[in-house]
Design an enzyme around this catalytic site. Sequence first.
Site, mmCIF file in Angstrom:
data_model
loop_
_atom_site.group_PDB
_atom_site.id
_atom_site.type_symbol
_atom_site.label_atom_id
_atom_site.label_comp_id
_atom_site.label_asym_id
_atom_site.label_seq_id
_atom_site.Cartn_x
_atom_site.Cartn_y
_atom_site.Cartn_z
ATOM 1 N N GLY A 45 -1.170 -9.108 0.114
ATOM 2 C CA GLY A 45 -0.228 -8.891 1.205
ATOM 3 C C GLY A 45 -0.944 -8.709 2.525
ATOM 4 O O GLY A 45 -2.138 -8.387 2.556
ATOM 5 N N GLN A 50 -1.905 -5.806 10.980
ATOM 6 C CA GLN A 50 -3.260 -6.147 10.526
ATOM 7 C C GLN A 50 -3.827 -7.385 11.220
ATOM 8 O O GLN A 50 -5.016 -7.671 11.095
ATOM 9 C CB GLN A 50 -3.276 -6.377 9.004
ATOM 10 C CG GLN A 50 -2.978 -5.116 8.214
ATOM 11 C CD GLN A 50 -3.045 -5.390 6.722
ATOM 12 O OE1 GLN A 50 -2.082 -5.847 6.137
ATOM 13 N NE2 GLN A 50 -4.191 -5.148 6.112
ATOM 14 N N LEU A 90 -6.884 -5.123 3.011
ATOM 15 C CA LEU A 90 -7.783 -6.035 3.729
ATOM 16 C C LEU A 90 -8.351 -5.387 4.997
ATOM 17 O O LEU A 90 -9.397 -5.805 5.481
ATOM 18 C CB LEU A 90 -7.050 -7.332 4.083
ATOM 19 C CG LEU A 90 -6.640 -8.212 2.892
ATOM 20 C CD1 LEU A 90 -5.823 -9.411 3.372
ATOM 21 C CD2 LEU A 90 -7.862 -8.679 2.105
ATOM 22 N N HIS A 131 3.275 -0.788 0.039
ATOM 23 C CA HIS A 131 2.006 -0.760 0.778
ATOM 24 C C HIS A 131 2.167 -1.461 2.135
ATOM 25 O O HIS A 131 1.747 -0.926 3.172
ATOM 26 C CB HIS A 131 0.920 -1.441 -0.064
ATOM 27 C CG HIS A 131 -0.418 -1.530 0.602
ATOM 28 N ND1 HIS A 131 -1.535 -0.874 0.143
ATOM 29 C CD2 HIS A 131 -0.814 -2.209 1.719
ATOM 30 C CE1 HIS A 131 -2.559 -1.152 0.948
ATOM 31 N NE2 HIS A 131 -2.155 -1.958 1.909
ATOM 32 N N GLU A 132 2.799 -2.646 2.116
ATOM 33 C CA GLU A 132 2.949 -3.403 3.369
ATOM 34 C C GLU A 132 3.943 -2.725 4.312
ATOM 35 O O GLU A 132 3.732 -2.698 5.529
ATOM 36 C CB GLU A 132 3.368 -4.848 3.084
ATOM 37 C CG GLU A 132 2.374 -5.649 2.249
ATOM 38 C CD GLU A 132 0.938 -5.561 2.735
ATOM 39 O OE1 GLU A 132 0.700 -5.461 3.952
ATOM 40 O OE2 GLU A 132 0.026 -5.545 1.879
ATOM 41 N N HIS A 135 2.384 -0.116 6.398
ATOM 42 C CA HIS A 135 1.657 -0.633 7.572
ATOM 43 C C HIS A 135 2.568 -0.670 8.811
ATOM 44 O O HIS A 135 2.110 -0.445 9.930
ATOM 45 C CB HIS A 135 1.125 -2.047 7.317
ATOM 46 C CG HIS A 135 -0.192 -2.085 6.597
ATOM 47 N ND1 HIS A 135 -1.354 -1.549 7.139
ATOM 48 C CD2 HIS A 135 -0.551 -2.608 5.402
ATOM 49 C CE1 HIS A 135 -2.360 -1.747 6.290
ATOM 50 N NE2 HIS A 135 -1.900 -2.375 5.232
HETATM 51 NI NI NI Z 1 -3.021 -2.921 3.569
#
Ligand code: NI
Length: 169
Positions: A45, A50, A90, A131-132, A135
């Site tokens: 993802g 990011q 990442l 998780h995404e 963000h």
């Molecule tokens: Ni992440």
Amino acid sequence: MIMDIVKYGSNVLREKSKKIERIDDEIKNLLNNMVETMQNAQGVGLAAPQVGVNIRAFVLDIGDGNIRKVVNPEFLEFSEKLVEQEEGCLSIPGVYKKVKRPESLKIKYLNENGEEVVEEADGLLARAFQHEYDHLEGVLFVDKISPVAKRLVSNKLQKLKRETLKNSK
Ligand code: NI
């Protein structure tokens, strides 16, 4: 186009992202570039912050043949049951730690065509959605690990932060 992935220590990862008002060509193009960037980095993802953009969008490829482009996501339900699984990010290379999260959920979002999608998810997909989504709230998985795990990775995180700040000068 493969974009640069913002690393731990950058402020853009800590801001709350803004709702997308209209899915225009610019947004569609960004989503395509995010998919390419995620796949190039062999990630599951990637969220817009990011790649340096604080808007509410992320892309997912958990290997089920469905590459998801997710805009303005909202959770509708979470299971009471929590499960603990190792995660990475990442933006935080080299750090993998267990995070406890709801096992399953229901989510609503817009796809790249502006159509509403409602999905029920469990396992890796449920984890990736959470998780995404985090963000977009400026939250990173390392915020959610146990105090012991946090101590174990603190040197690594400090080092990453120093490198990020150095590279941004
Ligand atoms: Ni992440």
